[in-house]
Structure formats: structure tokens, C-alpha cells
Design an enzyme around this catalytic site. Structure first.
Site, short mmCIF file in Angstrom:
data_model
loop_
_atom_site.label_atom_id
_atom_site.label_comp_id
_atom_site.label_asym_id
_atom_site.label_seq_id
_atom_site.Cartn_x
_atom_site.Cartn_y
_atom_site.Cartn_z
N TYR A 163 -2.22 0.10 10.04
CA TYR A 163 -2.35 -0.73 8.75
C TYR A 163 -1.24 -0.50 7.95
CZ TYR A 163 -3.95 -0.92 3.98
OH TYR A 163 -4.14 -1.55 2.68
N SER B 51 0.76 -1.28 -0.02
CA SER B 51 0.20 0.12 0.05
C SER B 51 0.92 1.05 0.19
CB SER B 51 -0.80 0.13 1.08
OG SER B 51 -1.39 1.40 1.51
#
Length: 346
Positions: free
Chosen positions: A169, A144
Site C-alpha cells: 500500500y 499517505s
């Protein structure tokens, strides 16, 4: 090839699975169908992949099991299941693994850290172990753009430091890259990580800005605009993301290819959030009620992907501009939820 796609009922996993099937590959999909967002949307995606609603209802009741289409096999299970996952690998004998399953969402990770550890760390490690013991030709996985944290180098480059994540995350995605590096080094497993930049488009997640904004606007409710609109994102359409992933999956790995690779996969430009909202308004024929708010914890002000490496190695070329991309989503949204559009603004 026979390819495992984890997260196959998810947004990106669904599109990748459908594309692989259209290209003639055999696909086994795994998804735990958790309740992070509306599971009916996940079952609707499965229906598009040939798993009928009647069959899916069996899993809707909470049963675990395997469902078969003509070319697509779907298994409902959690990748954190250390007992069951190796049996799937042993039985199916995959050529390659495209690992897209993860607990998504930056803000959700602030209040629910444990689910990120279970899925993004424990589950990821289980997948790597299965790849190690079952001679997988190539392990492709989702990273990501969030790993860049507060990186000030614009556009973001793969060589930039990513040692300061600002959300759990992001930290789990950075850990995935480190774990892949270790397995490539120790066990000679070819691994490729793809750092996704703000993926959007039809069948998108209800927790993402485009879905939230569109839903609120059609209902006449306010939308939350963080950092008073002073945000920019490298919005990347799902068609471009899918094309890039498929290129990586299908390309043959050779002994001359570097075992461990990381790539940005984005649109190679940054779009202002308020311009993004204007495109939604134009396509819906409605004006948004904007509630301006300060920046949220875990958010960054601007993202922008340098995609030179992916262009060089895979001839990746995003072709969807923001106007066409937003229209593709609003058209899908209004059709899927049976919402009439108003006259489009000039």
C-alpha cells in the site's frame, strides 16, 4: 467550479463531496462501490449526498450507471476502466480533480496485492492521462503517511527520505507521488499530493482502529492491541482533513506556483494508542477487553506530521482535539447503529 471527486462514496471522499456541495460547487463523484467493507455504509453516505436509497438500489444490483441529485452527479465505475473514464472527462469538462479513490488498508495489501496495483497504480495512471488530455487546472490526490515507512525522524517532514516503504500500500502511494512529479514535469499539470495521517471521525471505515474498537467494545468482545499498546499515531479528525483539502481545491493556481507539491496533512501531535482507547471507553461507558499482541507486519510504531508547509501555504490549522474527535465518532456510531450508550465514566 465543476469538480471530479473520485472515491465519493468512501470515508474521506464523502466528506469532501458534501463540503464542496455546501460551498456551492458542482460535483461529479465516481466510485466503484467495491466490497472491501460493508457497501450499505457506502450507500448510506450517498443518501446523505442526495442520492436516495431507491435510486442507489439500482446500483446495488450490480448495474453500472449514472445517478443525479440536484447538484451532485454520481457515476458507478472503476477508475481502472480505460475505455469509459476518458468519455466522462470529455463529457463533463472538469475544472479540477480531487482524486481520493484507492484501495485502502496496509494489512489487506499483504494478502491481496493485485487489487492495489489495479486501483492505486493502473487507475491512478488513467486519471493522470485524463487530466493530461483535458486541461485540468489542478490535480489534487491522496497520498499517505505510510510512505515514511520506518522513518526515525520525528515529526515526519516532507523532505525526509521515503524510499523504503514497508507495505505494498505504501509503495503504491509513493509511486503515485513519483507519477505526479513526472506528469507535472512533462505536461505542466499542477499536482498536489496530501499525505494523510490516520484520519478518523463520523462515517469512518469499518476496517480502521476506531471503528473496530468501538464495535468490539459495545459487543463485549476483545479488541486487538498491537505492539502491546506501545503505538502512537497522529490522529487527524475528518473535519480538519476536509477543511485542508477544500483549501487546496479552492485556491487559485498561478504561474508563479510550483507545479508539483507534497504536503503532510495531520494534527501535528502524536497520541498514545492506549490513551485513544481510554477516550473510546469513556464515551461508551464501557471498558475494553484488551488482547495484547505483537506488532503487525507493515505497521510502524509512531507517526507524527510536521505540517509547517501546509500552514504556510494554505493557513491550515487543525482544531479538533482527540477527546472531541472520538466523541463525535462514538455519537455517530451509536446513532447510526441504534446502540444505547451507558453512563459515561467520570
Amino acid at each position: 467550479m465543476k469538480i471530479l471527486v473520485t472515491g465519493s462514496a468512501g470515508f474521506i471522499g464523502f466528506h469532501v463531496t458534501r463540503s464542496l456541495l455546501n460551498k456551492g460547487h458542482q460535483v461529479v463523484g465516481i466510485d466503484n462501490i467495491n466490497r472491501y467493507y460493508d457497501i450499505e455504509l457506502k450507500y448510506a453516505r450517498l443518501k446523505e449526498l442526495g442520492i436516495s436509497k431507491d435510486k442507489a438500489e439500482l446500483l446495488h444490483l450490480g448495474c453500472t450507471g449514472t445517478l443525479y441529485g440536484d447538484q451532485f452527479q454520481f457515476i458507478r465505475m472503476d477508475i481502472a476502466d480505460r475505455e469509459r473514464l476518458p468519455k466522462v472527462f470529455e463529457r463533463e469538462k472538469f475544472d479540477k480533480v480531487c482524486h481520493l479513490a484507492a484501495q485502502a488498508g496496509v494489512r489487506y495489501s499483504i494478502d491481496n496485492p493485485e487489487v492495489y496495483i489495479d486501483s492505486n497504480v493502473v487507475g491512478y495512471a488513467n486519471i493522470l492521462e485524463c487530466c493530461r488530455h483535458h486541461s485540468i487546472q489542478h490535480f489534487i490526490y491522496a497520498s499517505s503517511s505510510s510512505v515514511y515507512g520506518l522513518n526515525k525522524n520525528i515529526p515526519f517532514h516532507e523532505d525526509d527520505q521515503v524510499d523504503h516503504p514497508i507495505s505494498l500500500y505504501a509503495a503504491t502511494k509513493k509511486s503515485n507521488e513519483l507519477m505526479a512529479h513526472t506528469y507535472s514535469h512533462l505536461y505542466k499539470i499542477p499536482t498536489t499530493g496530501l499525505r494523510f495521517f490516520t484520519v478518523y471521525g463520523p462515517w469512518g471505515r469499518p476496517d480502521m482502529a476506531l471503528f473496530l474498537f468501538t464495535e468490539a467494545i459495545v459487543k463485549g468482545k476483545p479488541i486487538k492491541v498491537f505492539n502491546n499498546g506501545e503505538m502512537e499515531r497522529d490522529f487527524t479528525h475528518i473535519n480538519d482533513i476536509t477543511t485542508g483539502i477544500i483549501s487546496v481545491v479552492e485556491k487559485k493556481w498561478t504561474n508563479q506556483t510550483k507545479l508539483y507539491k507534497i504536503y503532510n496533512i495531520g494534527n501535528n501531535q502524536s497520541v498514545k494508542l492506549l490513551d485513544f482507547i481510554r477516550e473510546i471507553e469513556k464515551n461508551l461507558g464501557r471498558e475494553a477487553i484488551k488482547k495484547m499482541l505483537p506488532i503487525q507486519p507493515g505497521d510502524v510504531r509512531k507517526t507524527w506530521a510536521n505540517i509547517d508547509r501546509l500552514i504556510q501555504d494554505y493557513e491550515y490549522q487543525p482544531i479538533t482535539d482527540i477527546a472531541d474527535g472520538v466523541k463525535s465518532f462514538t455519537d455517530w456510531f451509536c446513532n447510526f447503529y441504534n446502540i444505547p450508550k451507558k453512563e459515561t465514566k467520570a
